[in-house]
Design a protein around this motif. Structure first.
Motif, PDB file in Angstrom:
ATOM      1  N   THR A  98       0.851  -1.182   0.000  1.00  0.00           N
ATOM      2  CA  THR A  98       0.000   0.000   0.000  1.00  0.00           C
ATOM      3  C   THR A  98       0.886   1.231   0.000  1.00  0.00           C
ATOM      4  O   THR A  98       1.847   1.306   0.778  1.00  0.00           O
ATOM      5  N   VAL A  99       0.578   2.164  -0.879  1.00  0.00           N
ATOM      6  CA  VAL A  99       1.277   3.447  -0.906  1.00  0.00           C
ATOM      7  C   VAL A  99       0.251   4.547  -0.660  1.00  0.00           C
ATOM      8  O   VAL A  99      -0.904   4.433  -1.083  1.00  0.00           O
ATOM      9  N   THR A 100       0.680   5.585   0.045  1.00  0.00           N
ATOM     10  CA  THR A 100      -0.196   6.715   0.345  1.00  0.00           C
ATOM     11  C   THR A 100       0.509   7.986  -0.094  1.00  0.00           C
ATOM     12  O   THR A 100       1.696   8.173   0.189  1.00  0.00           O
ATOM     13  N   VAL A 101      -0.240   8.818  -0.810  1.00  0.00           N
ATOM     14  CA  VAL A 101       0.337  10.058  -1.328  1.00  0.00           C
ATOM     15  C   VAL A 101      -0.615  11.220  -1.081  1.00  0.00           C
ATOM     16  O   VAL A 101      -1.829  11.031  -0.967  1.00  0.00           O
ATOM     17  N   ASP A 102      -0.060  12.415  -1.025  1.00  0.00           N
ATOM     18  CA  ASP A 102      -0.850  13.641  -0.865  1.00  0.00           C
ATOM     19  C   ASP A 102      -1.273  14.149  -2.239  1.00  0.00           C
ATOM     20  O   ASP A 102      -0.856  15.231  -2.675  1.00  0.00           O
ATOM     21  N   GLN A 103      -2.058  13.333  -2.919  1.00  0.00           N
ATOM     22  CA  GLN A 103      -2.595  13.682  -4.237  1.00  0.00           C
ATOM     23  C   GLN A 103      -4.079  13.335  -4.234  1.00  0.00           C
ATOM     24  O   GLN A 103      -4.496  12.375  -3.585  1.00  0.00           O
ATOM     25  N   PRO A 104      -4.889  14.084  -4.980  1.00  0.00           N
ATOM     26  CA  PRO A 104      -6.324  13.789  -5.031  1.00  0.00           C
ATOM     27  C   PRO A 104      -6.601  12.407  -5.621  1.00  0.00           C
ATOM     28  O   PRO A 104      -5.919  11.967  -6.564  1.00  0.00           O
ATOM     29  N   LEU A 105      -7.597  11.742  -5.094  1.00  0.00           N
ATOM     30  CA  LEU A 105      -7.975  10.410  -5.553  1.00  0.00           C
ATOM     31  C   LEU A 105      -8.205  10.378  -7.058  1.00  0.00           C
ATOM     32  O   LEU A 105      -7.717   9.482  -7.753  1.00  0.00           O
ATOM     33  N   GLU A 106      -8.921  11.342  -7.581  1.00  0.00           N
ATOM     34  CA  GLU A 106      -9.246  11.351  -9.010  1.00  0.00           C
ATOM     35  C   GLU A 106      -7.987  11.424  -9.883  1.00  0.00           C
ATOM     36  O   GLU A 106      -7.908  10.780 -10.930  1.00  0.00           O
TER      37      GLU A 106
ATOM     38  N   LYS B  34       8.909 -10.642  -3.163  1.00  0.00           N
ATOM     39  CA  LYS B  34       9.002  -9.634  -2.098  1.00  0.00           C
ATOM     40  C   LYS B  34       9.927  -8.501  -2.527  1.00  0.00           C
ATOM     41  O   LYS B  34       9.596  -7.322  -2.388  1.00  0.00           O
ATOM     42  N   VAL B  35      11.062  -8.849  -3.077  1.00  0.00           N
ATOM     43  CA  VAL B  35      12.019  -7.844  -3.550  1.00  0.00           C
ATOM     44  C   VAL B  35      11.382  -7.007  -4.657  1.00  0.00           C
ATOM     45  O   VAL B  35      11.464  -5.772  -4.644  1.00  0.00           O
ATOM     46  N   LEU B  36      10.735  -7.672  -5.601  1.00  0.00           N
ATOM     47  CA  LEU B  36      10.088  -6.976  -6.706  1.00  0.00           C
ATOM     48  C   LEU B  36       8.983  -6.054  -6.194  1.00  0.00           C
ATOM     49  O   LEU B  36       8.888  -4.895  -6.598  1.00  0.00           O
ATOM     50  N   ALA B  37       8.152  -6.547  -5.275  1.00  0.00           N
ATOM     51  CA  ALA B  37       7.046  -5.746  -4.740  1.00  0.00           C
ATOM     52  C   ALA B  37       7.558  -4.497  -4.035  1.00  0.00           C
ATOM     53  O   ALA B  37       6.965  -3.415  -4.156  1.00  0.00           O
ATOM     54  N   ASP B  38       8.662  -4.617  -3.303  1.00  0.00           N
ATOM     55  CA  ASP B  38       9.235  -3.459  -2.625  1.00  0.00           C
ATOM     56  C   ASP B  38       9.707  -2.407  -3.635  1.00  0.00           C
ATOM     57  O   ASP B  38       9.494  -1.202  -3.443  1.00  0.00           O
ATOM     58  N   LYS B  39      10.316  -2.858  -4.728  1.00  0.00           N
ATOM     59  CA  LYS B  39      10.779  -1.934  -5.768  1.00  0.00           C
ATOM     60  C   LYS B  39       9.603  -1.253  -6.461  1.00  0.00           C
ATOM     61  O   LYS B  39       9.640  -0.046  -6.728  1.00  0.00           O
ATOM     62  N   VAL B  40       8.565  -2.031  -6.772  1.00  0.00           N
ATOM     63  CA  VAL B  40       7.383  -1.471  -7.433  1.00  0.00           C
ATOM     64  C   VAL B  40       6.720  -0.435  -6.529  1.00  0.00           C
ATOM     65  O   VAL B  40       6.366   0.661  -6.978  1.00  0.00           O
ATOM     66  N   ALA B  41       6.554  -0.751  -5.250  1.00  0.00           N
ATOM     67  CA  ALA B  41       5.909   0.177  -4.322  1.00  0.00           C
ATOM     68  C   ALA B  41       6.707   1.480  -4.201  1.00  0.00           C
ATOM     69  O   ALA B  41       6.122   2.573  -4.206  1.00  0.00           O
ATOM     70  N   ALA B  42       8.012   1.383  -4.101  1.00  0.00           N
ATOM     71  CA  ALA B  42       8.841   2.586  -3.994  1.00  0.00           C
ATOM     72  C   ALA B  42       8.734   3.439  -5.252  1.00  0.00           C
ATOM     73  O   ALA B  42       8.609   4.674  -5.173  1.00  0.00           O
ATOM     74  N   SER B  43       8.750   2.798  -6.401  1.00  0.00           N
ATOM     75  CA  SER B  43       8.648   3.517  -7.666  1.00  0.00           C
ATOM     76  C   SER B  43       7.268   4.150  -7.829  1.00  0.00           C
ATOM     77  O   SER B  43       7.145   5.309  -8.254  1.00  0.00           O
ATOM     78  N   MET B  44       6.218   3.401  -7.479  1.00  0.00           N
ATOM     79  CA  MET B  44       4.859   3.934  -7.568  1.00  0.00           C
ATOM     80  C   MET B  44       4.705   5.140  -6.642  1.00  0.00           C
ATOM     81  O   MET B  44       4.146   6.165  -7.025  1.00  0.00           O
ATOM     82  N   GLN B  45       5.207   5.015  -5.418  1.00  0.00           N
ATOM     83  CA  GLN B  45       5.136   6.106  -4.438  1.00  0.00           C
ATOM     84  C   GLN B  45       5.790   7.371  -5.002  1.00  0.00           C
ATOM     85  O   GLN B  45       5.219   8.457  -4.939  1.00  0.00           O
ATOM     86  N   GLU B  46       6.970   7.200  -5.536  1.00  0.00           N
ATOM     87  CA  GLU B  46       7.723   8.333  -6.078  1.00  0.00           C
ATOM     88  C   GLU B  46       6.980   8.990  -7.244  1.00  0.00           C
ATOM     89  O   GLU B  46       6.857  10.209  -7.326  1.00  0.00           O
ATOM     90  N   ARG B  47       6.482   8.169  -8.142  1.00  0.00           N
ATOM     91  CA  ARG B  47       5.800   8.683  -9.344  1.00  0.00           C
ATOM     92  C   ARG B  47       4.488   9.382  -8.994  1.00  0.00           C
ATOM     93  O   ARG B  47       4.178  10.444  -9.522  1.00  0.00           O
ATOM     94  N   LEU B  48       3.704   8.775  -8.093  1.00  0.00           N
ATOM     95  CA  LEU B  48       2.436   9.384  -7.704  1.00  0.00           C
ATOM     96  C   LEU B  48       2.648  10.695  -6.951  1.00  0.00           C
ATOM     97  O   LEU B  48       1.893  11.652  -7.130  1.00  0.00           O
ATOM     98  N   ALA B  49       3.671  10.747  -6.121  1.00  0.00           N
ATOM     99  CA  ALA B  49       3.959  11.969  -5.371  1.00  0.00           C
ATOM    100  C   ALA B  49       4.316  13.115  -6.305  1.00  0.00           C
ATOM    101  O   ALA B  49       4.088  14.291  -5.985  1.00  0.00           O
ATOM    102  N   ALA B  50       4.851  12.793  -7.477  1.00  0.00           N
ATOM    103  CA  ALA B  50       5.279  13.816  -8.438  1.00  0.00           C
ATOM    104  C   ALA B  50       4.165  14.251  -9.407  1.00  0.00           C
ATOM    105  O   ALA B  50       4.398  15.135 -10.226  1.00  0.00           O
ATOM    106  N   LEU B  51       2.994  13.649  -9.292  1.00  0.00           N
ATOM    107  CA  LEU B  51       1.904  14.016 -10.219  1.00  0.00           C
ATOM    108  C   LEU B  51       1.537  15.490 -10.103  1.00  0.00           C
ATOM    109  O   LEU B  51       1.562  16.081  -9.069  1.00  0.00           O
TER     110      LEU B  51
END
Length: 143
Positions: A7-15, A126-143
């Protein structure tokens, strides 16, 4: 059946988060193993198909995905066929006090000769999931 969930959480609107992630071609930006993802039919809703090419364990694998569930701003599910491996990717979206949380759940069902490798999957996933979550977090935070 091996599975992973993050689960990743970001300060971006749901939409905004939904619009970005429900276009599965964006995997090229947030999913580290993805080489390319092309929408091959549909408008993004149920029945839409994608062809994804990912580099795993040193070689490229093609996955044919179809959207099986598309509940706007709530849930996106895609079933994937990689030949000897079936995948089920589910993203669940929730509004938080300051933005959005996304839970990404991926199930892997090997069959045929690939079934022999199933005991090795949990550690690699597990290793792959950690990398995906970190990348998703970073990308979503930059939206």
């Amino acid at each position: 059946m091996p599975s992973v969930e993050r689960t990743v959480t970001v300060d971006q609107p749901l939409e905004k988060v939904w619009t970005y992630l429900s276009d599965f071609t964006t995997t090229e930006q947030w999913d580290p193993p993805t080489v390319s993802t092309v929408r091959t039919s549909g408008d993004g809703g149920v029945g839409t198909t994608y062809t994804n090419v990912s580099k795993l364990l040193g070689h490229e694998t093609e996955v044919k995905y179809v959207v099986t569930e598309h509940l706007v701003n709530e849930r996106l599910q895609l079933a994937g066929d990689a030949g000897s491996l079936d995948l089920l990717d589910t993203m669940t979206f929730a509004r938080t006090a300051t933005g959005t949380s996304v839970t990404y759940h991926a199930e892997f069902s090997p069959h045929g000769a690939a079934k022999l490798a199933e005991p090795l999957l949990p550690v690699a996933l597990k290793v792959l999931a950690d990398k995906v979550a970190a990348s998703m977090q970073e990308r979503l935070a930059a939206l």
